[in-house]
Design a protein around this motif. Structure first.
Motif, short mmCIF file in Angstrom:
data_model
loop_
_atom_site.label_atom_id
_atom_site.label_comp_id
_atom_site.label_asym_id
_atom_site.label_seq_id
_atom_site.Cartn_x
_atom_site.Cartn_y
_atom_site.Cartn_z
N ALA A 699 34.42 43.96 10.00
CA ALA A 699 35.12 45.16 9.57
C ALA A 699 35.10 46.19 10.69
N ASN A 700 36.20 46.98 10.79
CA ASN A 700 36.29 47.98 11.85
C ASN A 700 37.19 49.13 11.44
N ASP A 701 37.45 50.03 12.39
CA ASP A 701 38.22 51.22 12.06
C ASP A 701 39.71 50.95 11.86
N GLU A 704 41.31 50.40 7.41
CA GLU A 704 41.97 51.35 6.51
C GLU A 704 43.47 51.42 6.78
N ALA A 705 43.85 51.40 8.06
CA ALA A 705 45.28 51.46 8.39
C ALA A 705 46.02 50.26 7.79
N LEU A 706 45.43 49.07 7.88
CA LEU A 706 46.07 47.89 7.32
C LEU A 706 46.17 47.98 5.80
N LEU A 707 45.08 48.43 5.19
CA LEU A 707 45.09 48.52 3.73
C LEU A 707 46.06 49.60 3.24
N ARG A 708 46.21 50.67 4.02
CA ARG A 708 47.21 51.67 3.66
C ARG A 708 48.61 51.06 3.68
N GLU A 709 48.90 50.29 4.73
CA GLU A 709 50.21 49.63 4.81
C GLU A 709 50.38 48.63 3.66
N SER A 741 50.47 40.69 11.17
CA SER A 741 50.34 39.80 12.33
C SER A 741 49.77 40.54 13.55
N LYS A 742 50.04 41.84 13.66
CA LYS A 742 49.60 42.61 14.83
C LYS A 742 48.28 43.35 14.59
N SER A 743 47.82 43.37 13.36
CA SER A 743 46.65 44.17 13.02
C SER A 743 45.38 43.66 13.70
N LYS A 744 44.52 44.58 14.11
CA LYS A 744 43.21 44.27 14.68
C LYS A 744 42.10 44.48 13.66
N ALA A 745 42.50 44.56 12.40
CA ALA A 745 41.52 44.80 11.33
C ALA A 745 40.59 43.60 11.21
#
Length: 859
Positions: A699-701, A704-709, A741-745
């Protein structure tokens, strides 16, 4: 699997759904019901891409509603009676039943691989005796309730198919199946009293909030409510009994422009005169060989026969109008008699021009002076026919020469005529009673018996179904039931004397006018089961083509009322379809060359290829003319076989493409390139999900951005599905796929996002979705999983992106907290790389911050 293989996964998941009974509908007190229905198909032999699009749309809705906790009914059946089966039997020497049921088997075997979530246990065909026997029971109940009657009527007669045709089945004066010139004949026919419900059917359109406006307008125009004047002309020296001729007109404001009276060839006066006039009799017989559709009457050359008789104008007894028998007047419209006002009716204009009759304008455009009306009009080559709502200048009006609308003038004319004792105002409807008799074998037998003692006698319900005999032949034109050696002969249900069965069968529109109700209890021993109908009706979402906007939907609305009156549907179901959606067609380019005889030769898509920017035949290399985006048609060979697509790309590719390329109410063009691109995209989704399944990133910062999307995707895809914006939902899914596909989550966030992606795709691509769900450890079947719900908090943006303009040109952007003070925004702007470079050590001339919108820097 190491790669996405539709052929490996689709059959597997279809079997899983069937074994789990996912789509078998049963009443439940614990869930709200939802009934979704596509207009059922005719078993013509093979399904086409139009079927795929139609049923995929319904399946998306059905699967979505199932996942949102609804108890879903999504059935399938076949509209199986009709002339094509008889024509096929005549051509092949076979039997319509064998042809029909063979085609049904073929189509079912084509439809099942597409993965539609249908309750196949409820399937029936309208040619099943169990179905049409209940239709016969409905007929008897409607007969008892006074909703059915028998009378002589002038009908369209196809002399080749030897059957009655509806007006809509007459095309360019010819039968829609045989191509034979249609004749008008007077036959004894059975009718439904649909016209008695004209006002109700019209006013109830206002309650159909979830129907397309264009469909409601088409129905309103077909029902055709109008206020007019009913009055009579006095005849001069007419035969006894014809001293007055009744006329109904919707344009009494044009009465002062009358130049002739026209009557139908079937008007009683015309028939009387024809008895002693061979020339007139021949003319009337020729008129009867025309079609009766409005389109036909508009196109046909206007011809008449001068009877030599006249009528007196009601406002000037010295003004006599000649009486013509005219080929464009029908007995079943109004009274079968009209007054002709050539200046303001195109048919009257053509008629008057042909026979040199006066043309007197009653009104002219608003900007034309009254004293130049004649001069203005005679420059024209057609009648002046404005909309009733349009303002015109009256030059022969009942209320003086003034500017007013036609609607105002009609009301004034009715009032004036009534005050002068000339007729009375009447509201009438264009809708005529529904003639249901058809002189053919492959249809539902009308369950009555003709007895010389008792007359027309209803068959007893315990004797239903009156079943079609199998031992018929089609080697002689006409209805085989008329010449069957035993079937036609029976005993009178009332007195037991020898009698004769009715050999007419029902119009196939009857079959499709109540099937939606039968689906609620398809094995019931009565037309419906009251408790099942109360639970499942109404159809919550009905889907079908705009070509059924008038007759099928209007007849179904009438039948729902009739079934309520006869106790087969509840009061709430007088309007049976709560929501209606009309989808566009599927199109494909037409490829054609010119044959040796100069006639076009059409080629299948698989016969051509593109070489050097040109489309050529694979065999021989001849260049091909391409007609883009035409309706798929077997006659033009521009059809695509769904099974071939399934074998090559899989059902999910066909489903996704049918939904993705355009709004569902518009046409969509099928292209091989589009199908290939869709298949590649679905393969990419599979790979992204497979990678997420193995991802061990902590898990990383970025989580949240991915989950928001993800929650934005849930919100937007849901909104699209609920509003039939399937293409908008798919556009959002494309975007979310790219984000994932681009997420670093971290791996957990990616797996959660991939599972949600599968859920959001599951109504469109159910097989791939099940595979991904299983791959990611989803519990049970995704088809039975609850639909994801967007977290409102995740939809709120904490940051805002501000474009940075330098001297009016965008040079960068800045992401800041939404509530960051203006002074802090200015500091960040001045520290931005592009601004620093542009200022080159100088101070800005202006720095304008529009909070939440944009930043302007002037250097």
């Amino acid at each position: 699997m190491s790669r996405y293989s539709a052929n490996e996964i689709e059959a597997k998941w279809q079997k899983a759904w069937e074994e789990a009974g996912v789509f078998t509908a049963q009443r439940s007190a614990d869930k709200p019901k939802y009934y979704v229905l596509e207009m059922f198909p005719y078993p013509s032999g093979r399904i086409h891409m139009g079927h795929v699009r139609n049923y995929t749309m319904g399946d998306v809705i059905a699967r979505y509603k199932l996942s949102t906790g609804h108890n879903v009914l999504h059935p399938m059946g076949f509209d199986a009676f009709g002339m094509p089966a008889e024509n096929a039997a005549m051509a092949s020497g076979g039997h319509p039943k064998d042809w029909t049921y063979g085609n049904i088997d073929t189509m079912v075997n084509q439809m099942k691989p597409l993965g539609f979530g249908l309750d196949w246990s409820r399937m029936f065909a309208t040619c099943d005796p169990e179905y049409y026997g209940q239709q016969q029971a409905l007929f008897l109940d409607m007969l008892e309730a006074g909703l059915v009657y028998r009378k002589n009527a002038v009908v369209n007669w196809d002399p080749v198919d030897m059957t009655v045709l509806a007006n809509e089945q007459v095309e360019n004066g010819r039968g829609w199946r045989s191509g034979a010139l249609v004749e008008r004949r007077e036959l004894t026919q059975w009718f439904f009293k649909i016209s008695e419900y004209s006002d109700e059917l019209l006013s109830a359109l206002d309650t159909l909030d979830n129907w397309p406006a264009k469909v409601k307008t088409m129905q309103a125009n077909w029902i055709g409510k109008s206020r007019g004047l009913q009055f009579a002309f006095s005849t001069v020296d007419a035969p006894d009994g014809f001293d007055r001729i009744e006329v109904y007109t919707t344009r009494p404001d044009t009465l002062l422009g009358a130049s002739f009276m026209g009557i139908s060839p079937d008007h009683p006066l015309a028939k009387h005169l024809a008895e002693d006039n061979a020339e007139l009799a021949a003319f009337c017989e020729e008129c009867r060989r025309m079609g009766t559709s409005e389109e036909e009457l508009e196109k046909a050359e206007k011809r008449g026969f001068n009877t030599g008789l006249t009528v007196r104008h009601p406002f000037d007894t010295s003004w006599e109008l000649p009486i013509y028998i005219a080929n464009f007047i029908l007995m079943d419209y109004g009274t079968g008699a009209i007054f002709g006002c050539p200046a303001h009716d195109q048919r009257d204009f053509e008629f008057a021009t042909k026979y040199g009759l006066p043309i007197a304008p009653v009104f002219v455009p608003e900007d034309v002076a009254a004293d130049s009306a004649d001069e203005y009009f005679y420059k024209g080559e057609s009648a002046f026919v404005p909309m009733k709502s349009e303002k015109v200048r009256y030059v022969r009006g009942f209320c003086g020469t003034e500017v007013q609308t036609g609607e105002e003038a009609v009301d004034a004319a009715v009032d004036f005529c009534e005050s002068q004792g000339v007729g009375h105002g009447v509201t009438k409807f264009r809708l005529r009673d529904w003639g249901l008799s058809r002189q053919r074998y492959w249809g539902c037998p009308i369950p009555v018996v003709h007895c010389e003692v008792c007359g027309v006698v209803p068959e007893k319900k315990e004797n239903l179904p009156v079943q079609l005999p199998d031992d018929v032949t089609f080697d002689v034109p006409g209805n085989p039931l008329d010449r069957h050696p035993t079937w036609r002969n029976c005993e009178c249900p009332s007195c037991g004397a020898p009698a004769r069965r009715e050999t007419d069968t029902m119009d196939t529109f009857v079959d499709s006018s109540w099937y939606f109700a039968r689906f609620t209890a398809p094995r019931a021993t009565t037309p419906t089961d009251a408790s099942e109908a109360e639970y499942w009706m109404n159809v919550d979402q009905y889907i079908g083509g705009i070509e059924h906007a008038i007759l099928h939907l209007l007849y179904s609305r009438f039948f729902a009322r009739a079934m309520n009156i006869t106790g087969h549907l509840p009061e709430k179901s007088k309007e049976p379809f709560n929501a209606l959606f009309t989808q566009g067609m599927v199109t494909h380019a037409i490829y054609k060359t010119t044959g040796a005889d100069g006639r076009p030769v059409y080629h299948y898509p698989e016969e051509v290829e593109t070489v050097g920017g040109k489309v050529v035949l694979k065999d021989g290399g001849a260049e091909v003319e391409v007609v883009p985006s035409a309706k798929m048609s077997k006659s033009k060979n521009n059809v695509v076989d769904p099974l071939a697509i399934i074998e090559t790309f899989g059902a999910d590719t066909a489903r996704w493409f049918m939904l993705s390329d355009s709004p569902p109410e518009r046409d969509v063009e099928w292209t091989a390139a589009g199908a290939e691109a869709t298949y590649k995209h679905l393969g990419r989704v599979w790979r992204i999900a497979a990678e997420a399944a193995e991802d061990q990133t902590p898990a990383n910062d970025q989580d949240e951005a991915l989950l928001r999307e993800m929650h934005k995707a849930i919100h937007d895809v849901t909104a699209g599905v609920e509003s039939f914006g399937f293409n908008a939902s798919i556009a959002k899914l494309y975007g979310f796929t790219n984000t994932l596909s681009k997420s670093k989550a971290g791996g957990d966030a990616k797996r959660a996002a991939a599972k949600t992606l599968a859920q959001l795709m599951s109504p469109m691509t159910p097989h791939l979705a099940e595979e991904i769900w299983s791959m990611l450890g989803g519990e049970g079947l995704i088809a039975q999983a609850a639909w994801p719900v967007a977290d409102a908090a995740m939809l709120v943006e904490d940051t805002v992106t501000l474009p940075i303009q330098i001297n009016g040109k965008r040079k960068g952007e800045l992401v800041v907290a939404k509530d960051l003070p203006k002074e802090e925004v200015e500091k960040l702007v001045l520290a931005h790389e592009a601004v620093v470079k542009a200022l080159d050590g100088a101070a800005p001339k202006k720095l304008i911050v529009v909070p939440g919108r944009i930043v302007n820097v002037v250097v």
